[in-house]
Motif scaffolding. Sequence first.
Motif, PDB file in Angstrom:
ATOM      1  N   PRO A 155      63.775  -0.031 -19.978  1.00  0.00           N
ATOM      2  CA  PRO A 155      64.624  -1.209 -19.746  1.00  0.00           C
ATOM      3  C   PRO A 155      64.965  -1.945 -21.043  1.00  0.00           C
TER       4      PRO A 155
ATOM      5  N   THR B 205      70.089  -9.537 -17.467  1.00  0.00           N
ATOM      6  CA  THR B 205      69.092  -9.847 -16.441  1.00  0.00           C
ATOM      7  C   THR B 205      69.647  -9.616 -15.039  1.00  0.00           C
TER       8      THR B 205
ATOM      9  N   ASP C  93      63.882  -9.315 -16.459  1.00  0.00           N
ATOM     10  CA  ASP C  93      63.785 -10.373 -15.459  1.00  0.00           C
ATOM     11  C   ASP C  93      63.899 -11.753 -16.078  1.00  0.00           C
TER      12      ASP C  93
ATOM     13  N   ASP D   3      60.193  -5.303 -18.703  1.00  0.00           N
ATOM     14  CA  ASP D   3      59.091  -4.570 -18.077  1.00  0.00           C
ATOM     15  C   ASP D   3      58.602  -3.348 -18.835  1.00  0.00           C
TER      16      ASP D   3
ATOM     17  N   PRO E  99      67.745  -3.329 -14.187  1.00  0.00           N
ATOM     18  CA  PRO E  99      66.420  -3.493 -13.579  1.00  0.00           C
ATOM     19  C   PRO E  99      65.334  -3.408 -14.658  1.00  0.00           C
ATOM     20  N   GLY E 100      64.372  -4.282 -14.569  1.00  0.00           N
ATOM     21  CA  GLY E 100      63.301  -4.307 -15.557  1.00  0.00           C
ATOM     22  C   GLY E 100      63.437  -5.421 -16.572  1.00  0.00           C
TER      23      GLY E 100
END
Length: 127
Positions: free
Chosen positions: A105, A22, A29, A101, A26-27
């Motif tokens: 990812p 996390t 979250d 996301d 990126p992606g």
Amino acid sequence: MGFLKGLLIRLGSTAVAFWLATLIIPGIDLSAQTTGETVVTVIGIAIIFGLVNAVLQPIIKFVGCGLYLLTLGLIALVVNGLLLMLTSWIGERLDLPFHVDGFWPAVLGALFVSVVTWILGAILDRD
């Protein structure tokens, strides 16, 4: 005691791997507000991911063994990414503040979590 120790080491290393994912990828979250909520979330996601892998991975490998042979095992990256997306979906249904996301990812995250879990398991599981 050896089984329980191994299970706890694997759970802890997977939770740490998800936490690192996390932060780095990126992606993926993690929107927890407190440290305690973060710890509970990554442990919950690690448990869900472990259960999803334990239940679905053998079925997928059996059904798709031809694809595994044809792609020399590279399809496992796609399968693990999809299992991570399923884990994210289940976690959201359980109100865990964890979200992936999209597909790329998820694939990158699954690869990262696998490598980090393997490294931490090798370091921590010394008898």
